[in-house]
Every structure is written in structure tokens, then in C-alpha cells.
Design an enzyme around this catalytic site. Structure first.
Site, PDB file in Angstrom:
ATOM      1  N   ASN A 187       0.852  -1.192   0.000  1.00  0.00           N
ATOM      2  CA  ASN A 187       0.000   0.000   0.000  1.00  0.00           C
ATOM      3  C   ASN A 187       0.887   1.241   0.000  1.00  0.00           C
ATOM      4  OD1 ASN A 187      -1.808   2.115   0.623  1.00  0.00           O
ATOM      5  ND2 ASN A 187      -3.146   0.704   1.710  1.00  0.00           N
ATOM      6  N   CYS A 192      -5.276   0.986  -1.289  1.00  0.00           N
ATOM      7  CA  CYS A 192      -5.888  -0.321  -1.035  1.00  0.00           C
ATOM      8  C   CYS A 192      -7.009  -0.604  -2.032  1.00  0.00           C
ATOM      9  CB  CYS A 192      -6.380  -0.417   0.400  1.00  0.00           C
ATOM     10  SG  CYS A 192      -7.404   0.973   0.936  1.00  0.00           S
ATOM     11  N   HIS A 439     -11.317   1.525   4.298  1.00  0.00           N
ATOM     12  CA  HIS A 439     -10.330   0.559   3.843  1.00  0.00           C
ATOM     13  C   HIS A 439     -10.981  -0.391   2.854  1.00  0.00           C
ATOM     14  CE1 HIS A 439      -6.749  -1.802   3.869  1.00  0.00           C
ATOM     15  NE2 HIS A 439      -7.343  -2.864   4.385  1.00  0.00           N
ATOM     16  N   ASP A 456      -5.711  -8.484   1.413  1.00  0.00           N
ATOM     17  CA  ASP A 456      -5.753  -7.229   2.175  1.00  0.00           C
ATOM     18  C   ASP A 456      -4.372  -6.584   2.110  1.00  0.00           C
ATOM     19  OD1 ASP A 456      -6.180  -5.146   3.882  1.00  0.00           O
ATOM     20  OD2 ASP A 456      -6.879  -6.345   5.575  1.00  0.00           O
TER      21      ASP A 456
END
Length: 689
Positions: A187, A192, A439, A456
Site C-alpha cells: 500500500n 488499497c 479501507h 488485504d
């Protein structure tokens, strides 16, 4: 005597000498980091509703040897939500190059029913510049301040933090590649959403293969070529063992650092990326791939009721935007998409040669693409409130989607009914947070088996179907009443993590889409032998370690006799050397100065004559100002007894001149002890000063 002294002084200045300027020493790490360094902190805030400050900090608590605290915005950080962050309390005094990874959760405790405590977890790489991280939209203020909800009891709010801090080398002890077979994407600050989309596209093998077959050359620069940057990124995702950086790709988009810290619209990014790839594929062996994968067609029609007149227009789409508000599931959204609108009264349709007529207006699908991308309209403009809002309503989506249902109610009369429009779910892209931030991550099953994976950012984990589907429906969860006998209304709690994009693959095209992609599909200039890939990774780890330890080192510059001769009387008339042109090398700050003299005697440059050995300029500078240093020759030396270092004084005209030599006691101290000092060094055999 005075003339002779002046002659020697002049000779001293004109031959050479050494100047050293010490950098401000970084704050020493006072608290050693233990493993695993974890802590739980509870913060009780009384008279919460009476807080009239924008920011409010907790007391300091120690985790991993460092000071931390919680930062809240009681009235929201320019949003209608409580904003809450974990903050490094002493960020202004952190050692240079300090980096720590922290996994942490923040919670607002429900003091009536603990099971409804609002808790969110995340992770972040903290440094002096990014010293706080958390949630701008933690929970709605109206829920927090409602005394019946249980978050404020007697005007007291209880906040909890659970924090685990690790050094750089310890944090990713979890090995995504080893545990799942896949790696994540780094990131860049707020990318993201892009990482979720890229992982989804990468795990459509037919798309990945087409990207590999786009014509690029080894002379292309990835940061200036979207196809090459995407090829390189996909190759690394397929063959490396660690998370992959996306900086080359974002540079190829034309983004600067600021853009990387802005959350862009995922649908817009998807369309722009596909359009650019579609353009680059023209005239190549993969021309038309984007259309073949993602393009479908629908027909807009207006049909008169009382006369024989119908107007139609065919349009293509790469994704479909489906309403969430007012729809319980995907099928309800499709029903609404093809809903017939009546044109009558003041809204009659003007038909050619027939004048104003009652008519019906609608949309029907001519065909659906093999890969169906559904954008769920979670974000909408609220005209009553004059602002954008996030729709957190419960919205269900099936594992298998049948778009031929009810005798093809979504299809136009011209649709090919021999094609079976039965789809299976491939990806679920999730947004956690509010309209002003949050997020993004993705649940993907790359081979359409029962095993789901959560992508993630850097971390990839195995997940079950319930986590990937049902828990991403959104909606509210009810809390049973505290006193059932008093007819209390149940409390409702909104879920802020929910799906915003779905990717389905048509069953009949599954084998074609989920194809094998191996090295024969990859251009020769992209292929990297395993040993070279390993070496690149080792080099990156070495540079990362060097950067993390940079505060322990300093740069010392050395000037030769020739450097002074070249400088004096030329560009700058009062300084004795051009500091930017002299050679330099790296040394630990804590090394004793007399040991440095010994080392320096081994690495300095050739002697000039037998009387005045040689004079040098040296000073200590910020290591980040220099790249890899040139190694100084070691075959010549100056014995320690022929070295003398002088403290320099700064004059009013901002130049430096010798003041006094260092004492033997001072020479036993470390290099970084001499704050703001200037040193003069010269070796002598017979000449005394």
C-alpha cells in the site's frame, strides 16, 4: 618571526586541511523492543459530551519500548463520525530512520452489552512522518451520543486499544506465499482500493495471459508504459515470494506522490485502465480481449402503446451499476434495472409522424459478457442532506447468479437464447468505513473452488464462504432489549463493512477464463531466473535494512590537496573547498574518535610530501543525502602519530577557520559526540604549529 609564522600559516591553508561538521545526533532508543511487544490500554473519558476541543489525546502508554497514545476527534474529523487513531506520542524525537509495524485494534466499549462493542482492527508501518493511523469514520456520532445505546453511560465513554508492535524484520512473520500460495500488494498510502482491483484482474487468468502477450520491449521503461508496468507487476505476483510494490504502475498512470495518497473511484480506475489497455492492444495478437471478456450489450427502447411505433438504441457496457437502496438482493436490482417506465400525461413521448403518444420506456439485455462486473451503488448523493452518503443497507448476492430466470425476463427479443447465462461468483470487493474514507480489500476464489482468500494489501489469508459472502451483505444487527418486561425497543447496530463490487464468471466460459498461465506466455525480457529474482529480493532486503539502520551511521567527506587547489580563488573566495565535489564514505556514529583515526589512516589518499603529510577536509553529514558511496583506496595510509584534528570556529562571514586541536581525552569520545563541531586534520613530521 611573524613573517615566518605567516608563511607557515599561508602554507597551511594553501596545502590542505580537514573540516568536519557533526550532524545532530539522533535520539537514542531508550526502551529495548521485546518480542512480542503487546499491550492493552483502557481509556475512561468522563464528561464526554462536554468536550469542546477538536482533538483529545489519551495518557501515554508504552508498547515495544515506545510511547503511544490514542487520538480522538470527539465531534468528528470533518465527518459525522467519531474519528479515532493510534499515535506515536514522541514522534518529534524519534531516532532517524525509525520504523515500526503495529497491528492494533481500537474499540468503543458498549457498557450495557459488551458483545456490541464497536471494535475495528488494522495495521500500519509507523514512522516519523506517518506517526498516526486509524479510522476517520469509526462510528456515527448519533449512535455514540445516544444514551440508550450503551456507549455513553453517566456521560462516560470507555475506549480500549490493543497494540502489538514489531520491528521491520519481525512484523511479517506471517508468510502469505507459504500459507496460501499467493502474495499481496504494498500500500502506497491510500491505494488499497487499487490493490483490490488489481488482485481481482490478476486472478482472471485469461486477462493476465492477454496482458503478458501485449508487445513490449526490454528498452521500454515501466514507469512510462502501462502495459510493461502491468506485465512486470503480474509477473512478480506470479513468481515472487514477497509482497509486490505498485509504484511503477502508478507512475505509468501519471500519478505523483500526492495522487497515491488520494482514494480514487474504483469504477473509474477500472474503466480508465481497461480503455488504455484496449487501445494498446489494437493491431496486436490480443486485440479485442477486453471486449471479449467484459463487454455486454443492452437495448434502450421506447414503444408506443396506441400506435405501431418503436424506437431502439443498442449500447455496450463493461460493468453494470446496480441500485442497493430499496433492493434486497442482486435479482431485485436487475428487476429495477429493466423496470418499465410509463410516458403519459404531461410526459408523453413525441413519436415521428404520430405526435405525442402514451408509451413505455425501458432497458433489456441483448447479451451478457463472460466476466460480469457489478458495481453496487453504495455511495449516493442525498438531496435532502446535500451531501454524499454511504448506503449500508443489507444487500444479498448469490454464489450462483441465474440471469435467464423467469423465462429470460431480463433479455431482449433479439438475445441469443442458446447461451446459458448462469454465473458463478469469483470476487467480492469490500469497503469498510464511511463515505469520507475507509479501507478496501477483496475476497477472491482464484480457481472457483470452495476455498476463498482475502487479499488485504500485503497480507493474504484463507477464508471460508460465510466470511466472503454473508458477512459482506451489510445491514444492521439487532441487540435484544435490556429489560424485556418494559417493552424496550431493540437496539440496532449498523455494519460498515460491505460489498461494493462483485465479479461473476459465466459457467459456460469457465474453462476458457480460468486457463493455465505459465512462462511460455511471458515475453523473454520479462522472465527472470529464480536466482536473479532471489538476488533482487535480497538486495531489496539489504537496502531496507540499511535504511532502517541509517540513523546509526553518518557520511564523512574527505578532500585532497588537489581539491583545495582547485577551489581557492575560483567560484567561492572565502571557503577553502567545494564540499559537493569531494569523496565520501560511510561510518558508524558510535565509533571512538581515536579508532576512527586508525581507520582513517588506512583509507586516506596518497601522501603529498615528507614534511607536510597531507591535509584533508572532512565533515559529517546526513546519510540520506548520498547514494552508495565510492570505496576509498586502502593501499595508502597515514600513521596515527602523524594525524592531528582541529576544532574549527565559524566566522561572521559564514566560513570556518581552525581554533584549537582536540585533546587526547576528547579523541577517546565517539564521532557523534562532537555536535556542531568543525574539525581540521593534518599530519606532520617536523612541522610544528
Amino acid at each position: 618571526m611573524g613573517g615566518k609564522l605567516g608563511f607557515y600559516l599561508l602554507k597551511f591553508f594553501c596545502h590542505s586541511f580537514v573540516v568536519a561538521q557533526a550532524e545532530i545526533a539522533s535520539t537514542v532508543e531508550n526502551h529495548p523492543v521485546e518480542d512480542p511487544p503487546s499491550s492493552r490500554f483502557t481509556w475512561t473519558i468522563e464528561n464526554f459530551s462536554r468536550l469542546n476541543i477538536k482533538k483529545h489525546y489519551s495518557d501515554v502508554f508504552f508498547v515495544g519500548g515506545y510511547k503511544w497514545r490514542i487520538l480522538i476527534f470527539p465531534k468528528g474529523n470533518n465527518v459525522g463520525h467519531l474519528s479515532m487513531y493510534l499515535d506515536v506520542a514522541d514522534s518529534a524525537n524519534l531516532p532517524y530512520g525509525w520504523i515500526r509495524y503495529a497491528q492494533f485494534s481500537l474499540a468503543v466499549v458498549n457498557q450495557i452489552h459488551n458483545k456490541y462493542t464497536v471494535r475495528k482492527d488494522t495495521q500500519h508501518q509507523f514512522n516519523a512522518r506517518e506517526s498516526d493511523w486509524g479510522f476517520t469514520s469509526f462510528m456515527p456520532l448519533n449512535e455514540l451520543y445516544d444514551p440508550g445505546r450503551g456507549y455513553l453511560v453517566n456521560d462516560t465513554c470507555i475506549i480500549e486499544a490493543e497494540v502489538t508492535v514489531r520491528r521491520v524484520m519481525d512484523y511479517w512473520s506471517y508468510d502469505s506465499k507459504k500459507e496460501t500460495g499467493y502474495v499481496g500488494l504494498k500500500n502506497q498510502g491510500a491505494t488499497c482500493y487499487m490493490n483490490s482491483l488489481l488482485q481481482t484482474l490478476y486472478h482472471i487468468p485469461y486477462f493476465r495471459k492477454a496482458v503478458y502477450h501485449m508487445p513490449t520491449t526490454e528498452n521500454d521503461i515501466p514507469s512510462g508504459s502501462i502495459p510493461l508496468a502491468l506485465q512486470s507487476l503480474f509477473y512478480k505476483l506470479q513468481y515472487t515470494d514477497n509482497s509486490v510494490a505498485t509504484k511503477e504502475l502508478t507512475k505509468s498512470f501519471g500519478w505523483d506522490t500526492y495522487d497515491s495518497f488520494m482514494q480514487h473511484d474504483v469504477q473509474e480506475l477500472n474503466r480508465v485502465l481497461c480503455e488504455k489497455l484496449e487501445y494498446k492492444m489494437k493491431g496486436t495478437v490480443v486485440e479485442g480481449t477486453i471486449q471479449q471478456l467484459f463487454e455486454g450489450h443492452h437495448m434502450n427502447y421506447i414503444e408506443c402503446i396506441n400506435v405501431d411505433y418503436k424506437s431502439t438504441r443498442k449500447e455496450s457496457f463493461y460493468d453494470l451499476q446496480l441500485d442497493v437502496k430499496g433492493c434486497r438482493d442482486v435479482y431485485a436490482s436487475f428487476d429495477k434495472y429493466v423496470e418499465v417506465e410509463r410516458l403519459e400525461g404531461d410526459n408523453k413521448y413525441h413519436a415521428e409522424q404520430h405526435g405525442l403518444q402514451d408509451a413505455k420506456k425501458g432497458v433489456l439485455f441483448i447479451d451478457f459478457p463472460p466476466v460480469l462486473q457489478l458495481q453496487l451503488k453504495r455511495f449516493e448523493y442525498d438531496f435532502m442532506r446535500d451531501t454524499m452518503v454511504k448506503i449500508n443497507d443489507r444487500y444479498e448476492f448469490p454464489l450462483q447468479l441465474d440471469l435467464d430466470r423467469e423465462n429470460g425476463k431480463y433479455l431482449s427479443p433479439d438475445a441469443d437464447r442458446s447461451v446459458r447465462n448462469l454465473y458463478t461468483l469469483h470476487s467480492v470487493l469490500v469497503h469498510s468505513g464511511g463515505v469520507h474514507g475507509g479501507h478496501y480489500y477483496a475476497f477472491i476464489r482464484p480457481t472457483l473452488t470452495d476455498q476463498w482468500f482475502k487479499f488485504d494489501d500485503e497480507r493474504v489469508t484463507k477464508e471460508d464462504m460465510k466470511r466472503a459472502l454473508e458477512e459482506q451483505y451489510g445491514g444492521e444487527e439487532e441487540l435484544p432489549p435490556t429489560n424485556p418486561g418494559f417493552n424496550n425497543l431493540p437496539f440496532k447496530f449498523t455494519k460498515y463493512s460491505n460489498a461494493y463490487m462483485l465479479v461473476y464468471i459465466r459457467e459456460s466460459d469457465k474453462e476458457k477464463i480460468i486457463c493455465n498461465v505459465d512462462e511460455k506466455d511471458i515475453a523473454e525480457h520479462l522472465r527472470v531466473r529464480p536466482e536473479r529474482l532471489t538476488k533482487e529480493q535480497e538486495d531489496k532486503e539489504h537496502k531496507k535494512k540499511e535504511k532502517a539502520e541509517a540513523h546509526l551511521y553518518t557520511i564523512i567527506k574527505v578532500a585532497r590537496n588537489e581539491d583545495l587547489i582547485e577551489q581557492i580563488g575560483r567560484d567561492v573566495y572565502f571557503d577553502l573547498v567545494d564540499h559537493d565535489k569531494v569523496r565520501s564514505f560511510r561510518i558508524q556514529k558510535q565509533i571512538p574518535f581515536n579508532i576512527f583515526k586508525l581507520l582513517f589512516g588506512l583509507i586516506v589518499l596518497p601522501l603529498m610530501n615528507s614534511i607536510i603529510r597531507t591535509c584533508y577536509i572532512l565533515w559529517i553529514d546526513d546519510i540520506d543525502d548520498f547514494g552508495p558511496q565510492e570505496e576509498v583506496a586502502k593501499e595508502f595510509g597515514v600513521p596515527v602519530q602523524f594525524q592531528r584534528f582541529w576544532l574549527f570556529a565559524k566566522r561572521q562571514n559564514h566560513t570556518y577557520r581552525p581554533n584549537r586541536p582536540l585533546t587526547l581525552q576528547e579523541e577517546t569520545q565517539s564521532v557523534n559526540t562532537f555536535y556542531f563541531c568543525i574539525f581540521s586534520f593534518f599530519g606532520i613530521q617536523q612541522f610544528l604549529f
